[in-house]
Scaffold this active site. Sequence first.
Site, PDB file in Angstrom:
ATOM      1  CB  CYS A   1      10.698  -8.734   8.886  1.00  0.00           C
ATOM      2  SG  CYS A   1      10.147 -10.450   8.152  1.00  0.00           S
TER       3      CYS A   1
ATOM      4  CB  CYS B   1     -18.823   8.903 -20.550  1.00  0.00           C
ATOM      5  SG  CYS B   1     -18.377   9.805 -19.239  1.00  0.00           S
TER       6      CYS B   1
END
Lengths: 382, 77
Positions: A191, A335
């Site tokens: 707004c 990993c």
Amino acid sequence: MEDSTKYQRYQRQTVLKEFGTEGQDKLFQAKVLVVGAGGLGCPALQYLSAAGVGTIGIIDFDVIELTNLQRQTLYSVEDLGKPKAATAAGKLKSFNPDILFPVYNVKLETKNALEIIDEYDVIIDGSDNFATRYLVNDACVLLNKPLVYGAVLRFEGQVGVFNLTDQETGCMTNYRDFFPQPPLPSSVPSCNEAGVLGVLPGIIGTMQATEAIKVITGIGKPLCNKIVSYNLLNNLFYEFSISPAKEVNVNIPKTKLAFLNFNYEWFCGAIDEPLEISPEEFDKLRLKEKINIIDVREIDELPVVVEFLFTQIPLGSFEEAIAEISIDNRIVIFCQTGKRSLAAVKMLTEKFPACMAYSLQGGVEAWKKHCNKSLHSATIKS
Amino acid sequence: MGINVLLFGQVADITGKDILKIPVVKNTNELNQLLEKTYPALKSIKYSIAVNKKVIQENTALHNEDTVAILPPFSGG
């Protein structure tokens, strides 16, 4: 209060045969929480307190600014700089001293939402951002509370009721059945940027109060599983219905713990969390809370990790297994060097935008180095 | 003949229209493609779709004289 005077103030509504003193008694007993004492909150609060809702909670952490006065009709120029929630409660108390107004001058967050919302029978959402809207919705789903939704922008507004079973169909829907995913923050103007005609939240907020009164007293048909959209420029009212969407509920936290761990600001893109976590941060995180750790290396890759528990899903089969991964807790994927895990995090956040997943930076190699270093410095210190 | 498309909020701002009449397309996916081709700015925003006043989540078949509403979210309060 004497019984004879108790209903006097409300005579114009108790005389309605559909409403009566029974309806008034239901309002006296009811507890409504208004989230946000702004454009939508002000009119909702005024009509709910005028109608005699027994307890009206007001939550807002903002202070009153000059640009609020064009639509937030509870406040005057003397109130500039004062907190909204307490100021609203003060005004409303003078309008109707018989009502209790618990004031929460705080930001609604996962850590306080369940406790606050649980105290109330009906919740009115008058907030001004998506993070709060999804948070309020999910808390109401978890606690099974009817939620009266309202939103405005420029010349258009929407109102609807969520988490209320339709007596005819047995159906119940929530905000996520309407908008499953929040929009990108950059794509929706607020707004502040796009503007709003002051009278619009007055109309929508008053409609929210109307729906709350209908839900509480049982008169008429609340906008259950329905949204009414109103455009004030062309006087167009458009009503549409919502049905429960299967996919949607995957993302709703199912437990209080999952809710507490859900980062709504991140979910709604209000803040960018890094996809990677450093070995130091990872150690802190896993000691602090329950996290899911996933190794996306192949089964026989070295080094072997024995220091913490993890699930092994090699990257090649990650996509197939993705639906089985629990996103209730934070997830750290690792990993060897941090490359495959970053790819896995990206896959996971695409599938579950709400999940909080991190890739271990530098992989298990960097983490082992970090462990050796900390061990070394611990030895020196001792 | 055709499909009535009602445009709300930001979508109406982008297209400059609040109603479009388009030739019949097979389904809502095709409608999306057509709209995004005509108004590329729509690609960057999320919106929900209602077909004949029912919000849909999956690709839905469209027929002559169906009314589709394009509903972007807004959060102002």
